[in-house]
Write a protein that holds these residues in place. Structure first.
Motif, PDB file in Angstrom:
ATOM      1  N   THR A  66       0.834  -1.201   0.000  1.00  7.09           N
ATOM      2  CA  THR A  66       0.000   0.000   0.000  1.00  7.09           C
ATOM      3  C   THR A  66       0.870   1.253   0.000  1.00  7.09           C
ATOM      4  OG1 THR A  66      -1.855  -1.076   1.149  1.00  7.09           O
ATOM      5  CG2 THR A  66      -1.704   1.321   1.313  1.00  7.09           C
ATOM      6  N   PRO A  67       0.685   2.139  -0.982  1.00  5.65           N
ATOM      7  CA  PRO A  67       1.492   3.361  -1.017  1.00  5.65           C
ATOM      8  C   PRO A  67       1.013   4.392  -0.005  1.00  5.65           C
ATOM      9  CG  PRO A  67      -0.090   3.380  -2.806  1.00  5.65           C
ATOM     10  CD  PRO A  67      -0.238   2.041  -2.124  1.00  5.65           C
ATOM     11  N   SER A  68       1.849   5.371   0.264  1.00  3.47           N
ATOM     12  CA  SER A  68       1.489   6.447   1.179  1.00  3.47           C
ATOM     13  C   SER A  68       1.918   7.780   0.599  1.00  3.47           C
ATOM     14  CB  SER A  68       2.157   6.238   2.549  1.00  3.47           C
ATOM     15  OG  SER A  68       3.565   6.227   2.424  1.00  3.47           O
ATOM     16  N   TYR A  69       1.331   8.848   1.102  1.00  3.18           N
ATOM     17  CA  TYR A  69       1.661  10.191   0.638  1.00  3.18           C
ATOM     18  C   TYR A  69       3.153  10.447   0.808  1.00  3.18           C
ATOM     19  CZ  TYR A  69       1.826  15.316   0.573  1.00  3.18           C
ATOM     20  OH  TYR A  69       2.136  16.627   0.302  1.00  3.18           O
ATOM     21  N   ALA A  70       3.812  10.823  -0.269  1.00  2.00           N
ATOM     22  CA  ALA A  70       5.257  11.080  -0.281  1.00  2.00           C
ATOM     23  C   ALA A  70       6.063   9.879   0.201  1.00  2.00           C
ATOM     24  CB  ALA A  70       5.595  12.300   0.561  1.00  2.00           C
ATOM     25  N   ASN A  71       5.451   8.687   0.084  1.00  7.10           N
ATOM     26  CA  ASN A  71       6.116   7.449   0.491  1.00  7.10           C
ATOM     27  C   ASN A  71       6.625   7.533   1.937  1.00  7.10           C
ATOM     28  OD1 ASN A  71       6.886   4.800  -0.077  1.00  7.10           O
ATOM     29  ND2 ASN A  71       8.940   5.392  -0.739  1.00  7.10           N
ATOM     30  N   SER A  72       5.784   8.108   2.817  1.00 11.71           N
ATOM     31  CA  SER A  72       6.210   8.419   4.184  1.00 11.71           C
ATOM     32  C   SER A  72       5.771   7.401   5.228  1.00 11.71           C
ATOM     33  CB  SER A  72       5.670   9.793   4.591  1.00 11.71           C
ATOM     34  OG  SER A  72       4.256   9.827   4.498  1.00 11.71           O
ATOM     35  N   GLY A  73       5.097   6.334   4.825  1.00 10.32           N
ATOM     36  CA  GLY A  73       4.652   5.333   5.785  1.00 10.32           C
ATOM     37  C   GLY A  73       4.588   3.959   5.159  1.00 10.32           C
TER      38      GLY A  73
ATOM     39  N   LYS B 291       0.264   1.175  -9.197  1.00 10.72           N
ATOM     40  CA  LYS B 291       1.093  -0.031  -9.159  1.00 10.72           C
ATOM     41  C   LYS B 291       2.393   0.113  -9.942  1.00 10.72           C
ATOM     42  CE  LYS B 291      -2.310  -3.679  -8.297  1.00 10.72           C
ATOM     43  NZ  LYS B 291      -2.871  -4.964  -8.810  1.00 10.72           N
ATOM     44  N   ASP B 292       2.332   0.874 -11.022  1.00  8.76           N
ATOM     45  CA  ASP B 292       3.450   0.870 -11.963  1.00  8.76           C
ATOM     46  C   ASP B 292       4.418   2.037 -11.830  1.00  8.76           C
ATOM     47  OD1 ASP B 292       2.339  -1.424 -13.039  1.00  8.76           O
ATOM     48  OD2 ASP B 292       1.149  -0.302 -14.496  1.00  8.76           O
TER      49      ASP B 292
ATOM     50  N   TYR C  10       5.297   8.838  -9.432  1.00  9.68           N
ATOM     51  CA  TYR C  10       4.186   9.693  -9.846  1.00  9.68           C
ATOM     52  C   TYR C  10       3.068   9.670  -8.804  1.00  9.68           C
ATOM     53  CZ  TYR C  10       5.414  11.084 -14.633  1.00  9.68           C
ATOM     54  OH  TYR C  10       5.957  11.671 -15.728  1.00  9.68           O
ATOM     55  N   TYR C  11       2.687   8.465  -8.386  1.00 11.18           N
ATOM     56  CA  TYR C  11       1.505   8.337  -7.536  1.00 11.18           C
ATOM     57  C   TYR C  11       1.692   8.995  -6.166  1.00 11.18           C
ATOM     58  CZ  TYR C  11      -2.922   6.446  -5.997  1.00 11.18           C
ATOM     59  OH  TYR C  11      -4.224   6.338  -5.565  1.00 11.18           O
ATOM     60  N   CYS C  12       2.867   8.865  -5.595  1.00 11.57           N
ATOM     61  CA  CYS C  12       3.106   9.366  -4.236  1.00 11.57           C
ATOM     62  C   CYS C  12       3.630  10.795  -4.182  1.00 11.57           C
ATOM     63  CB  CYS C  12       4.094   8.456  -3.507  1.00 11.57           C
ATOM     64  SG  CYS C  12       3.507   6.781  -3.248  1.00 11.57           S
ATOM     65  N   PHE C  13       4.220  11.279  -5.288  1.00  9.46           N
ATOM     66  CA  PHE C  13       4.844  12.594  -5.269  1.00  9.46           C
ATOM     67  C   PHE C  13       4.285  13.560  -6.321  1.00  9.46           C
ATOM     68  CE2 PHE C  13       7.957   9.822  -3.316  1.00  9.46           C
ATOM     69  CZ  PHE C  13       8.486  10.593  -2.285  1.00  9.46           C
ATOM     70  N   GLN C  14       3.707  13.024  -7.403  1.00  9.22           N
ATOM     71  CA  GLN C  14       3.309  13.874  -8.524  1.00  9.22           C
ATOM     72  C   GLN C  14       1.799  13.831  -8.797  1.00  9.22           C
ATOM     73  OE1 GLN C  14       5.521  15.825 -10.208  1.00  9.22           O
ATOM     74  NE2 GLN C  14       7.151  15.129  -8.853  1.00  9.22           N
ATOM     75  N   ASN C  15       1.023  13.557  -7.773  1.00 10.96           N
ATOM     76  CA  ASN C  15      -0.421  13.489  -7.981  1.00 10.96           C
ATOM     77  C   ASN C  15      -1.020  14.873  -8.235  1.00 10.96           C
ATOM     78  OD1 ASN C  15       0.233  13.460  -4.906  1.00 10.96           O
ATOM     79  ND2 ASN C  15      -1.801  14.391  -5.011  1.00 10.96           N
ATOM     80  N   PRO C  16      -2.202  14.931  -8.844  1.00  9.66           N
ATOM     81  CA  PRO C  16      -2.894  16.216  -9.019  1.00  9.66           C
ATOM     82  C   PRO C  16      -3.189  16.845  -7.656  1.00  9.66           C
ATOM     83  CG  PRO C  16      -3.920  14.498 -10.334  1.00  9.66           C
ATOM     84  CD  PRO C  16      -2.961  13.809  -9.408  1.00  9.66           C
TER      85      PRO C  16
ATOM     86  N   LYS D 129     -13.126  11.236 -10.861  1.00  3.91           N
ATOM     87  CA  LYS D 129     -12.393  10.139 -11.487  1.00  3.91           C
ATOM     88  C   LYS D 129     -11.407  10.719 -12.499  1.00  3.91           C
ATOM     89  CE  LYS D 129     -13.148   5.744 -13.920  1.00  3.91           C
ATOM     90  NZ  LYS D 129     -14.144   4.868 -14.563  1.00  3.91           N
ATOM     91  N   THR D 130     -10.115  10.653 -12.155  1.00  3.08           N
ATOM     92  CA  THR D 130      -9.089  11.320 -12.962  1.00  3.08           C
ATOM     93  C   THR D 130      -8.252  10.359 -13.795  1.00  3.08           C
ATOM     94  OG1 THR D 130      -7.357  11.179 -11.284  1.00  3.08           O
ATOM     95  CG2 THR D 130      -8.888  13.062 -11.149  1.00  3.08           C
ATOM     96  N   ASP D 131      -8.384   9.067 -13.580  1.00  4.02           N
ATOM     97  CA  ASP D 131      -7.566   8.041 -14.222  1.00  4.02           C
ATOM     98  C   ASP D 131      -6.128   8.028 -13.699  1.00  4.02           C
ATOM     99  OD1 ASP D 131      -7.380   5.856 -16.036  1.00  4.02           O
ATOM    100  OD2 ASP D 131      -6.369   7.114 -17.503  1.00  4.02           O
ATOM    101  N   PHE D 132      -5.875   8.754 -12.587  1.00  5.11           N
ATOM    102  CA  PHE D 132      -4.518   8.768 -12.039  1.00  5.11           C
ATOM    103  C   PHE D 132      -4.196   7.464 -11.306  1.00  5.11           C
ATOM    104  CE2 PHE D 132      -0.817  10.448  -9.738  1.00  5.11           C
ATOM    105  CZ  PHE D 132      -0.227  11.197 -10.746  1.00  5.11           C
ATOM    106  N   GLU D 133      -5.210   6.696 -11.025  1.00  4.89           N
ATOM    107  CA  GLU D 133      -5.037   5.402 -10.356  1.00  4.89           C
ATOM    108  C   GLU D 133      -4.114   4.467 -11.140  1.00  4.89           C
ATOM    109  OE1 GLU D 133      -7.887   1.612  -9.219  1.00  4.89           O
ATOM    110  OE2 GLU D 133      -8.798   3.599  -9.375  1.00  4.89           O
ATOM    111  N   LYS D 134      -3.998   4.686 -12.444  1.00  2.56           N
ATOM    112  CA  LYS D 134      -3.166   3.809 -13.284  1.00  2.56           C
ATOM    113  C   LYS D 134      -1.701   3.814 -12.838  1.00  2.56           C
ATOM    114  CE  LYS D 134      -2.563   7.477 -16.726  1.00  2.56           C
ATOM    115  NZ  LYS D 134      -2.974   7.951 -18.073  1.00  2.56           N
TER     116      LYS D 134
END
Length: 228
Positions: A14-21, A121-122, A126-132, A113-118
């Motif tokens: 499970t990811p976390s905001y800024a990979n902090s947890g 996993k990959d 982007y997901y933890c640091f570059q989200n909208p 629904k922004t499609d940022f969920e893609k």
């Protein structure tokens, strides 16, 4: 009638905001090892995975999750906005207002629904640091013009590390009585962050939101069940 989950299952990845947890699962008892039952201990911050932010998260006078009545968590009029957001994009009224104006008056939960969920996993960078990131005036406008209980979306947090200075104000705009000592009209709108929306292909007729309740909860993992 069909029911689907709009939350991710908590796990070691499970990811976390800024990979902090990090999520930890310790299997303390195991039938396969001779114990009479299976049992586990969980260790994680209360803002990991699909979770909900309460007003108390950013304001000491705000309500905690355990202070809301049971019927608060049932939403009869969900509404979905689809907008494909770019990494680190700032979403302000200039972009979102044409969508927000179309929200029906009975709406009690708004889903973006922004499609940022893609990237979940990959591409964790982007997901933890570059989200909208949602700008504060969006929350202020929604509270003034609509009667929402919740605002949910398919990325890690309302704020982004790319726009960190704006993050606190954006959260306060949705959750708190004031932003920078300026009073905001309208009830708080609780935030559902890191939702699982990729499997959502049709309108939602009802939403049941079930947070993990504990004393003075400023936020908590949440199970979200959609009726479609």
């Amino acid at each position: 009638m069909t029911h689907i989950y709009l939350n991710h299952i908590l796990g070691l990845d499970t990811p976390s905001y800024a990979n902090s947890g990090k999520m930890e699962i310790l299997r303390t008892r195991s039938i396969s090892k001779g114990d009479s039952s299976n049992e586990a201990e969980l260790s994680f911050t209360n803002h990991m995975g699909t979770h909900i932010d309460a007003p108390y998260h950013f304001g000491s006078e705000g309500k905690a999750l355990d202070e809301y009545p049971a019927n608060f968590w049932v939403c009869e009029s969900p509404y979905i906005i689809e907008y494909n957001a770019a990494p680190a994009e700032r979403l302000g009224l200039e972009t979102l207002l044409p969508f927000l104006k179309n929200i029906p008056d009975p709406t009690d939960v708004l889903i973006l629904k922004t499609d940022f969920e893609k990237y979940r996993k990959d591409n964790l960078e982007y997901y933890c640091f570059q989200n909208p990131a949602i700008e504060p005036e969006v929350g202020i406008w929604l509270r003034k013009n609509k009667n929402l209980k919740f605002f949910g979306f398919d990325y890690i947090s309302l704020s982004s590390r790319s726009h960190r200075a704006m993050g606190r104000e954006s959260h306060q705009a949705f959750l708190c009585a004031k932003v920078n000592d300026i009073e905001i009209k309208g009830d708080s709108i609780l935030l559902i962050e890191d939702m699982k929306l990729s499997e959502l292909k049709q309108p939602v007729t009802k939403l049941i939101i079930s947070p993990l309740l504990f004393e003075k909860a400023d936020g908590a993992p949440v199970t979200v069940i959609a009726e479609v």
